[in-house]
Scaffold this active site. Structure first.
Site, PDB file in Angstrom:
ATOM      1  N   CYS A 192      -2.877   9.813   8.078  1.00 28.95           N
ATOM      2  CA  CYS A 192      -3.996   8.890   7.818  1.00 28.95           C
ATOM      3  C   CYS A 192      -5.110   8.993   8.858  1.00 28.95           C
ATOM      4  O   CYS A 192      -6.206   8.493   8.645  1.00 28.95           O
ATOM      5  CB  CYS A 192      -3.491   7.456   7.737  1.00 28.95           C
ATOM      6  SG  CYS A 192      -2.192   7.255   6.519  1.00 28.95           S
TER       7      CYS A 192
ATOM      8  N   HIS B 150      -9.042   2.359   9.176  1.00 31.60           N
ATOM      9  CA  HIS B 150      -8.172   2.894   8.132  1.00 31.60           C
ATOM     10  C   HIS B 150      -7.685   1.723   7.275  1.00 31.60           C
ATOM     11  O   HIS B 150      -7.294   0.680   7.797  1.00 31.60           O
ATOM     12  CB  HIS B 150      -6.999   3.636   8.773  1.00 31.60           C
ATOM     13  CG  HIS B 150      -5.943   4.043   7.798  1.00 31.60           C
ATOM     14  ND1 HIS B 150      -6.249   4.652   6.608  1.00 31.60           N
ATOM     15  CD2 HIS B 150      -4.591   3.894   7.817  1.00 31.60           C
ATOM     16  CE1 HIS B 150      -5.123   4.876   5.942  1.00 31.60           C
ATOM     17  NE2 HIS B 150      -4.114   4.421   6.662  1.00 31.60           N
TER      18      HIS B 150
ATOM     19  N   ASN C 159      -4.004   2.182   0.221  1.00 36.16           N
ATOM     20  CA  ASN C 159      -4.066   3.094   1.363  1.00 36.16           C
ATOM     21  C   ASN C 159      -4.168   4.530   0.835  1.00 36.16           C
ATOM     22  O   ASN C 159      -3.218   5.052   0.263  1.00 36.16           O
ATOM     23  CB  ASN C 159      -2.794   2.902   2.204  1.00 36.16           C
ATOM     24  CG  ASN C 159      -2.721   3.831   3.399  1.00 36.16           C
ATOM     25  OD1 ASN C 159      -3.479   4.791   3.503  1.00 36.16           O
ATOM     26  ND2 ASN C 159      -1.794   3.541   4.291  1.00 36.16           N
TER      27      ASN C 159
HETATM   28  N1  COA Z   1       7.532  -6.737  -3.500  1.00 39.14           N
HETATM   29  C1  COA Z   1       8.355  -7.762  -3.242  1.00 39.14           C
HETATM   30  N2  COA Z   1       9.175  -7.821  -2.183  1.00 39.14           N
HETATM   31  C2  COA Z   1       9.130  -6.791  -1.326  1.00 39.14           C
HETATM   32  C3  COA Z   1       8.299  -5.683  -1.530  1.00 39.14           C
HETATM   33  C4  COA Z   1       7.473  -5.675  -2.669  1.00 39.14           C
HETATM   34  N3  COA Z   1       6.619  -4.680  -2.960  1.00 39.14           N
HETATM   35  N4  COA Z   1       8.476  -4.812  -0.513  1.00 39.14           N
HETATM   36  C5  COA Z   1       9.386  -5.346   0.307  1.00 39.14           C
HETATM   37  N5  COA Z   1       9.794  -6.536  -0.196  1.00 39.14           N
HETATM   38  C6  COA Z   1      10.772  -7.465   0.365  1.00 39.14           C
HETATM   39  C7  COA Z   1      11.783  -6.794   1.255  1.00 39.14           C
HETATM   40  O1  COA Z   1      12.844  -6.242   0.482  1.00 39.14           O
HETATM   41  C8  COA Z   1      12.259  -7.944   2.107  1.00 39.14           C
HETATM   42  O2  COA Z   1      13.172  -8.706   1.369  1.00 39.14           O
HETATM   43  P1  COA Z   1      14.433  -9.383   2.115  1.00 39.14           P
HETATM   44  O3  COA Z   1      13.848 -10.325   3.119  1.00 39.14           O
HETATM   45  O4  COA Z   1      15.132 -10.035   0.987  1.00 39.14           O
HETATM   46  O5  COA Z   1      15.165  -8.229   2.746  1.00 39.14           O
HETATM   47  C9  COA Z   1      10.967  -8.780   2.273  1.00 39.14           C
HETATM   48  O6  COA Z   1      10.091  -8.385   1.212  1.00 39.14           O
HETATM   49  C10 COA Z   1      10.285  -8.580   3.601  1.00 39.14           C
HETATM   50  O7  COA Z   1      10.183  -7.192   3.824  1.00 39.14           O
HETATM   51  P2  COA Z   1       9.485  -6.637   5.103  1.00 39.14           P
HETATM   52  O8  COA Z   1       9.478  -5.149   5.053  1.00 39.14           O
HETATM   53  O9  COA Z   1      10.070  -7.276   6.320  1.00 39.14           O
HETATM   54  O10 COA Z   1       8.009  -7.209   4.881  1.00 39.14           O
HETATM   55  P3  COA Z   1       6.772  -7.168   5.838  1.00 39.14           P
HETATM   56  O11 COA Z   1       6.217  -8.516   5.992  1.00 39.14           O
HETATM   57  O12 COA Z   1       7.027  -6.360   7.076  1.00 39.14           O
HETATM   58  O13 COA Z   1       5.730  -6.354   4.959  1.00 39.14           O
HETATM   59  C11 COA Z   1       4.810  -4.147   4.745  1.00 39.14           C
HETATM   60  C12 COA Z   1       6.020  -5.031   4.575  1.00 39.14           C
HETATM   61  C13 COA Z   1       5.169  -2.728   4.347  1.00 39.14           C
HETATM   62  C14 COA Z   1       3.695  -4.664   3.860  1.00 39.14           C
HETATM   63  C15 COA Z   1       4.349  -4.204   6.231  1.00 39.14           C
HETATM   64  O14 COA Z   1       5.448  -3.990   7.084  1.00 39.14           O
HETATM   65  C16 COA Z   1       3.298  -3.188   6.538  1.00 39.14           C
HETATM   66  O15 COA Z   1       2.205  -3.228   6.008  1.00 39.14           O
HETATM   67  N6  COA Z   1       3.578  -2.263   7.460  1.00 39.14           N
HETATM   68  C17 COA Z   1       2.653  -1.208   7.772  1.00 39.14           C
HETATM   69  C18 COA Z   1       2.769  -0.155   6.729  1.00 39.14           C
HETATM   70  C19 COA Z   1       1.611   0.805   6.714  1.00 39.14           C
HETATM   71  O16 COA Z   1       0.498   0.413   6.882  1.00 39.14           O
HETATM   72  N7  COA Z   1       1.917   2.061   6.486  1.00 39.14           N
HETATM   73  C20 COA Z   1       0.963   3.076   6.377  1.00 39.14           C
HETATM   74  C21 COA Z   1       0.445   3.442   7.700  1.00 39.14           C
HETATM   75  S1  COA Z   1      -0.747   4.703   7.583  1.00 39.14           S
END
Ligand code: COA
Length: 327
Positions: A112, A252, A282
Site C-alpha cells: 500500500c 492511504h 482500500n
Molecule cells: N463483519 C462482522 N464481524 C466481523 C467482521 C466482519 N466483516 N470481521 C471481523 N468480525 C468480528 C470478528 O470475528 C470478531 O468477533 P469475535 O469478537 O466474536 O471474535 C469481532 O468482529 C472483532 O474483530 P476484530 O478483528 O478484533 O475487530 P477490530 O475492531 O480490530 O476491526 C479491522 C477489524 C480489520 C477492521 C481492524 O483491525 C483494522 O482495520 N485493522 C487494520 C487493517 C488494515 O488497514 N489493513 C490494511 C493495511 S494496508
C-alpha cells in the site's frame, strides 16, 4: 539540480460497485459492522479487467491532464501487488498499450506504500538529471487475492488505479520524501506467492497452496497509526512546517478509524484529511493517487497548496511525502 513537479494525475476504477449489503449476502457481516469499524460503504470490483487495463485507463487520464504524449515518457514505474503476470510486468504491458516508445519500465512492490516508493524513485531519477517525464502508477485488482470466505479481510479492499506524471521543473513541487520498512512484522499482512516445487525435491510438499491475503488486523492497526503520525511529523520537521501550514493530508485509505486516530494525535482537524474510502475501500497502492486525482479534477487544489501524502502497508512498509501543488 532539477526540481520535481506532479504535472498531471489520473485514476480509474472498475464500474462494478459492490456495497456492504452485497457482501452481507456472501459472508457473515453487515453494513453496520463494516461502516462503524472501517468507514467503508462500497468498493469497486473488476468484472474482468486486469491490473494492466485499469492502470492504462488511469495513465491515459494522467497524460491528458499533464498535456504530454506517451512518446514523451522516459520511464514507467508501476507499483502493484496484483500484477497480471510474473512476467511481463504491468509497466512493460503499459509501455506497449500506451505506445511509450522510448520509456524504460519496471514494477515495484511496496504494497500500500507503493505509490510513495514510486514517487521517491521518480524524484531521484529527475533530480539526478537522468529523466524528465516519468509515469508513476499504483494499480491493483486486489479482488483476485481475496479469500471471499474471510469476512475479516474481504470487506476491506477494492480494485482501482491512480497515476501521476512526475516531471522536471524549475518549481519545487515534490519536497521531502521518507520511506521505510519493518520486515520483522511482515507476517501480520501477507499473501503467499508460488511455493517451491520441482521434481528434485527430497520430499514433495503436501501443503495446500493459496494466494490469499491473511491479516492480523489489530497488529496492522497499531503499526499504521504509529507510522502515520511519526512519518507526518518527520516530514513537517524536514520542511520546517507545522500541521497548520498544511492544506491537505492525503492518507492511504485503509480505515477511517486509523485516519481519525492520526488526526487527533497530530491535533489536526479531520476535515484536512482527504477521505474517499467510503466509496473505494482500500485499493492499496492506488488509494493515494486516486484521492489526489479526485482532488485535482474536482478543482479542490490551487497552485501553492501544501500537501502531505502518507501511507503504510504490507511488508511492512511506510512512507510520506511533501507536495506543493504547482498546476
Ligand atoms: N463483519 C462482522 N464481524 C466481523 C467482521 C466482519 N466483516 N470481521 C471481523 N468480525 C468480528 C470478528 O470475528 C470478531 O468477533 P469475535 O469478537 O466474536 O471474535 C469481532 O468482529 C472483532 O474483530 P476484530 O478483528 O478484533 O475487530 P477490530 O475492531 O480490530 O476491526 C479491522 C477489524 C480489520 C477492521 C481492524 O483491525 C483494522 O482495520 N485493522 C487494520 C487493517 C488494515 O488497514 N489493513 C490494511 C493495511 S494496508
Amino acid at each position: 539540480m532539477a526540481e520535481v513537479i506532479i504535472r498531471g494525475t489520473g485514476h480509474y476504477a472498475p464500474e462494478n460497485v459492490v456495497s456492504n449489503f452485497d457482501l452481507s449476502k456472501i459472508v457473515d457481516t453487515s453494513d453496520e459492522w463494516i461502516t462503524t469499524r472501517t468507514g467503508i460503504k462500497e468498493r469497486r470490483i473488476t468484472a474482468g479487467e486486469n491490473t494492466s487495463h485499469i492502470a492504462c485507463r488511469a495513465a491515459e487520464s494522467a497524460l491528458k491532464d499533464a498535456g504530454i504524449t506517451a512518446e514523451e515518457l522516459d520511464l514507467i514505474i508501476v507499483a502493484t501487488v496484483t500484477p497480471d503476470n510474473v512476467t511481463p510486468s504491468v509497466s512493460c504491458m503499459l509501455q506497449s498499450m500506451l505506445g511509450a516508445r522510448k520509456a524504460a519500465a519496471f514494477d515495484i512492490n511496496a504494497a500500500c506504500t507503493g505509490f510513495i516508493y514510486g514517487l521517491n524513485l521518480a524524484s531521484m531519477f529527475i533530480k539526478g538529471d537522468i529523466y524528465n517525464n516519468i509515469l508513476v502508477v499504483g494499480a491493483e485488482t486486489l479482488s483476485k487475492i481475496m479469500n471471499w470466505q474471510d469476512r475479516g479481510t474481504c470487506v476491506l479492499f477494492g480494485d482501482g488505479a491512480g497515476a501521476a506524471i512526475v516531471s522536471s521543473s524549475t518549481e519545487r513541487g515534490v519536497g521531502s520524501i521518507i520511506i521505510g520498512s519493518d520486515g520483522a512484522k511482515g507476517e501480520v499482512l501477507q499473501c503467499k506467492a508460488l511455493p517451491i516445487n520441482n521434481p528434485f525435491l527430497k520430499e514433495q510438499s503436501t501443503e495446500e497452496h493459496h494466494s490469499h491475503v491473511i491479516m492480523e488486523g489489530r497488529e496492522v492497526f497499531r503499526f499504521a497509526t504509529g507510522v502515520m503520525v511519526d512519518s507526518i511529523e518527520e516530514i513537517l520537521r524536514r520542511e520546517n512546517l507545522t500541521p497548520q501550514d498544511i492544506k491537505f493530508f492525503i492518507p492511504h485509505q485503509a480505515n477511517l478509524r486509523i485516519i481519525d486516530y492520526a488526526a487527533k494525535k497530530l491535533e489536526v482537524d479531520i476535515s484536512k484529511f482527504v477521505i474517499n474510502l467510503e466509496r473505494f475501500g482500500n485499493t492499496s497502492s492506488a488509494s493515494i493517487p486516486i484521492a489526489l486525482d479526485e482532488m485535482n479534477k474536482n478543482g479542490l487544489l490551487s497552485k501553492g497548496d501544501r500537501i502531505i501524502i502518507v501511507g503504510f502497508g504490507g511488508g511492512l512498509t511506510y512512507g510520506a511525502a511533501y507536495l506543493q501543488w504547482q498546476k
